[in-house]
Design an enzyme around this catalytic site. Structure first.
Site, short mmCIF file in Angstrom:
data_model
loop_
_atom_site.label_atom_id
_atom_site.label_comp_id
_atom_site.label_asym_id
_atom_site.label_seq_id
_atom_site.Cartn_x
_atom_site.Cartn_y
_atom_site.Cartn_z
N ASN A 175 -0.74 4.60 -0.18
CA ASN A 175 -1.47 5.80 0.23
C ASN A 175 -2.18 5.67 1.57
O ASN A 175 -3.04 6.48 1.91
CB ASN A 175 -2.45 6.24 -0.86
CG ASN A 175 -3.52 5.18 -1.09
OD1 ASN A 175 -3.44 4.08 -0.55
ND2 ASN A 175 -4.54 5.52 -1.87
N ASP B 214 -8.59 -17.73 -15.57
CA ASP B 214 -9.34 -18.15 -14.39
C ASP B 214 -10.46 -19.14 -14.71
O ASP B 214 -11.26 -18.90 -15.63
CB ASP B 214 -9.95 -16.89 -13.76
CG ASP B 214 -10.65 -17.16 -12.44
OD1 ASP B 214 -9.94 -17.38 -11.46
OD2 ASP B 214 -11.90 -17.14 -12.41
N HIS C 145 -3.07 -17.71 -4.25
CA HIS C 145 -4.04 -16.96 -3.45
C HIS C 145 -5.25 -17.78 -3.04
O HIS C 145 -6.10 -17.30 -2.29
CB HIS C 145 -4.49 -15.73 -4.23
CG HIS C 145 -5.32 -16.12 -5.43
ND1 HIS C 145 -4.77 -16.81 -6.50
CD2 HIS C 145 -6.64 -15.96 -5.71
CE1 HIS C 145 -5.72 -17.04 -7.39
NE2 HIS C 145 -6.86 -16.55 -6.94
N ASP C 146 -5.38 -18.99 -3.56
CA ASP C 146 -6.50 -19.86 -3.20
C ASP C 146 -6.07 -21.00 -2.28
O ASP C 146 -6.88 -21.86 -1.93
CB ASP C 146 -7.11 -20.52 -4.45
CG ASP C 146 -7.79 -19.52 -5.37
OD1 ASP C 146 -8.29 -18.50 -4.87
OD2 ASP C 146 -7.83 -19.78 -6.58
N GLU D 16 -5.90 -21.98 -15.42
CA GLU D 16 -6.30 -22.59 -14.15
C GLU D 16 -7.29 -23.69 -14.52
O GLU D 16 -8.46 -23.40 -14.77
CB GLU D 16 -6.97 -21.58 -13.21
CG GLU D 16 -7.24 -22.21 -11.85
CD GLU D 16 -8.37 -21.56 -11.05
OE1 GLU D 16 -8.34 -21.65 -9.82
OE2 GLU D 16 -9.27 -20.95 -11.65
N ASP E 181 0.86 -1.19 0.00
CA ASP E 181 0.00 0.00 0.00
C ASP E 181 0.89 1.23 0.00
O ASP E 181 1.89 1.27 0.72
CB ASP E 181 -0.88 -0.03 1.26
CG ASP E 181 -1.76 1.20 1.38
OD1 ASP E 181 -2.05 1.83 0.32
OD2 ASP E 181 -2.14 1.54 2.51
N ASP F 202 -4.92 -11.33 -14.87
CA ASP F 202 -5.87 -12.41 -14.68
C ASP F 202 -7.01 -12.21 -15.67
O ASP F 202 -7.48 -11.08 -15.85
CB ASP F 202 -6.44 -12.35 -13.24
CG ASP F 202 -6.46 -13.70 -12.57
OD1 ASP F 202 -7.18 -14.57 -13.06
OD2 ASP F 202 -5.76 -13.86 -11.55
N ASP G 112 -4.42 3.64 2.72
CA ASP G 112 -5.82 3.22 2.88
C ASP G 112 -5.94 1.74 3.26
O ASP G 112 -7.03 1.19 3.33
CB ASP G 112 -6.64 3.54 1.62
CG ASP G 112 -6.18 2.73 0.40
OD1 ASP G 112 -5.17 2.01 0.50
OD2 ASP G 112 -6.84 2.84 -0.65
N ASP H 14 -1.70 -1.32 -3.85
CA ASP H 14 -2.06 -0.59 -5.07
C ASP H 14 -0.97 -0.70 -6.14
O ASP H 14 0.10 -1.27 -5.90
CB ASP H 14 -2.35 0.89 -4.73
CG ASP H 14 -1.35 1.46 -3.73
OD1 ASP H 14 -0.15 1.32 -3.97
OD2 ASP H 14 -1.79 2.02 -2.70
#
Ligand code: GLC
Ligand code: CA
Length: 563
Positions: free
Chosen positions: A23, A199, A328-329, A256, A21, A98, A25, A29
């Site tokens: 900024n 995907d 990520h899965d 995938e 990150d 992706d 939040d 990003d």
């Protein structure tokens, strides 16, 4: 095999929301990605795959796209994306996005129009069917639980969603839909994108009769995987997709693909296959629980090794799979594949060795290079992932206690890999100055990039050496195109294989001892030089191997060149 530009590359997956990150939040990003390009270059990365960065309501973390032509404002702007492309190019790196086209978001304009007029033009962009005897059109269960069908308010019609109800499936039988998808893909490729990770693509072919299937759970539903496995014809769709888009750009694609039919492997990734490569999920499938995470199986070393060996052998001389230990899965590879006694730096380096030097394209997932691990949570409210929340409930419904259900989430949750990247030991692991969207793994004080950059024998520095070896002038050819030959298959605790150049002049032995006791092994040839040890034992092992035998301590791995 036809030689392709991506064959000798090393790839890295970024999960943008959790990477860096800039900024405050609490959300990673594009600026953050740009700021870390030099870090990735130094690690030896050539291809970067970005998990979805398109505009999205983030019900499924960006895998629900509401506008394929826009960057999510959480992540930045199209100008920043163009800058990323340019900065990557300067460093001779390639950006891959992706491609999520089995479904879009229910907030996508097409779906909004379909809801407003299910009988109209946009209704045909989706699968909309009347109910059957006042119920859903068939009994399929979606991947994230519940029926695959959702009623359209004020009608007797339902739309199909194989994932969440906010992810309506696009109708690939409609030529207009296909044209729009091809146009969008080419628009991105025209910008200079190197390709796509594709995907959930096996799901695009449906059985349009939508039959009922034999129920396989207490909910009376049957997993939609049954339709995927039964239906024919996805190959024709994938060929058309390739010809109309990727092929024209010599783009890199990684599919995938789950539940492919056994005899279709070469059609998918042989020379002129549908994709450049596809992930090897064979190890991941070993843990698969028939009814959910609560009956997932722990992965046993020998079965895991033998499964990978079999998978490696399938494509020799014919194509490449993409090798991963996590994404990520998935839970973190170190937490999943290492036996308990090996969840330490030596073990992580050993696992790196037996993954990165396999035949096929190595893919690293962010944080793997420092050995990030699963993250324990005390309450289900601390999880964000839609799949985890469903599986928690599935476990409770099956009679497990809250503690037990949380235990299953600890082992299997997708949020294990989605915790923020651990850059430093400072507040929020250097990921953000604000509050991260998903809390950091408390072990960041020990496991982080800054500390490992400073320490010569860290996991990170080992990954650099390993990737460097794979891509070195001397060994690149062997590790890319060389044969894969398993060795020590009868030694219960050893993961061993040879990589041999096509010409036969280079032979490299990779051996790792996953057991708790030392093992002594006979070398399959005469030792020439020790190339890499995960324990800094190159010198010792080289001297020792002169007589044709080598001993590996528990969690020790070695890479030897044979004469
Ligand atoms: C793929 C993605 C996963 C997502 C699903 C639906 O499996 O990797 O994160 O939830 O597709 O798009
Ligand atoms: Ca941000």
């Amino acid at each position: 095999m036809k030689r392709k530009w991506w064959h000798d590359k090393v790839a890295y997956q970024i999960y943008p929301k959790s990477f860096q990150d800039t900024n405050g939040d609490g959300i990673g990003d594009l600026r953050g990605v740009i700021s870390r390009l030099d870090y990735l270059k130094e690690l030896g990365i050539d291809i970067i795959w970005l998990s979805p960065i398109y505009q999205s309501p983030f019900v499924d973390q960006g895998y629900d796209i509401s506008d394929y032509y826009r960057i999510a404002e959480e992540f930045g702007t199209m100008e920043e994306f163009d800058e990323l492309l340019e900065e990557a190019k300067k460093r001779d790196m390639h950006i891959v996005m992706d491609l999520v086209v089995n479904h879009c978001s229910d907030r996508h304009e097409w779906f909004q129009k379909a809801l407003a007029d299910p009988e109209g033009e946009y209704g045909r962009y989706f699968y909309i069917r009347p109910g059957k005897d006042g119920r859903e059109p068939n009994n399929m269960r979606s991947y994230f639980g519940g029926s695959c069908w959702e009623k359209i308010p004020g009608t007797d019609k339902y739309y199909l969603h194989m994932f969440a109800k906010e992810q309506p499936d696009l109708n690939w039988e409609n030529p207009t839909v296909r044209e729009k998808i091809y146009e969008m893909i080419n628009w991105w490729l025209d910008k200079g994108l190197a390709g796509f990770r594709i995907d959930a693509i096996i799901n695009i072919k449906k059985d349009l009769s939508f039959p009922d299937y034999e129920p396989d759970g207490p909910d009376g539903l049957a997993t939609c995987i049954k339709m995927v496995e039964a239906v024919q014809g996805v190959g024709d769709m994938l060929e058309d997709l390739k010809h109309r888009t990727f092929e024209k750009y010599d783009a890199f694609t990684v599919g995938e693909v789950f539940n492919m039919k056994d005899d279709e492997l070469l059609e998918f990734v042989g020379d002129d296959g549908h994709f450049s490569t596809m992930f090897d999920f064979s190890a991941h499938m070993l843990g698969f629980g028939k009814h959910g995470w609560y009956d997932a199986r722990p992965i046993e070393f020998k079965e895991w090794r033998d499964t990978l060996f079999a998978s490696q052998k399938e494509l020799i001389g014919k194509g490449f799979k993409a090798n991963i230990i996590e994404n990520h899965d998935e839970p973190r590879g170190a937490s999943r594949y290492l036996p308990e006694h090996a969840v330490n730096e030596a073990g992580k380096k050993m696992l790196a060795t037996t993954s990165i030097l396999l035949r096929g394209l190595p893919f690293l997932y962010q944080g793997q290079e420092v050995g990030m691990t699963n993250c324990r949570r005390d309450d289900i409210s601390e999880y964000d992932d839609i799949n985890t929340i469903d599986q928690y409930q599935v476990a409770l419904d099956a009679g497990y206690s809250k503690e037990e259900a949380l235990g299953f989430c600890y082992e299997n949750s997708r949020d294990n890999a989605r915790t923020p990247m651990q850059w430093t030991d400072e507040v929020q692991a250097g990921f953000t100055t604000g509050t991260p969207w998903l809390s950091v793994n408390p072990n960041y004080r020990k496991i982080n990039v800054a500390e490992q950059q400073k320490r010569e024998d860290s996991v990170l520095n080992y990954y650099k050496k390993l990737i460097g070896l794979r891509k070195s002038d001397e060994y690149r050819e062997t590790f890319t195109y060389g044969n894969f030959v398993p060795v020590y298959e009868n030694v219960e605790t050893v993961f061993g294989f040879l990589r041999e150049s096509e010409a036969g002049d280079v032979r490299v032995l990779v051996a790792a001892n996953f057991g708790t006791q030392p093992v002594t092994l006979q070398l399959p040839g005469q030792m020439d030089a020790a190339l890499l040890s995960n324990m800094g034992n190159e010198g010792v092992r080289e001297a020792e191997a002169a007589d044709g035998m080598i001993t590996l301590e528990s969690c020790e791995s070695i890479v030897l060149r044979l004469a």
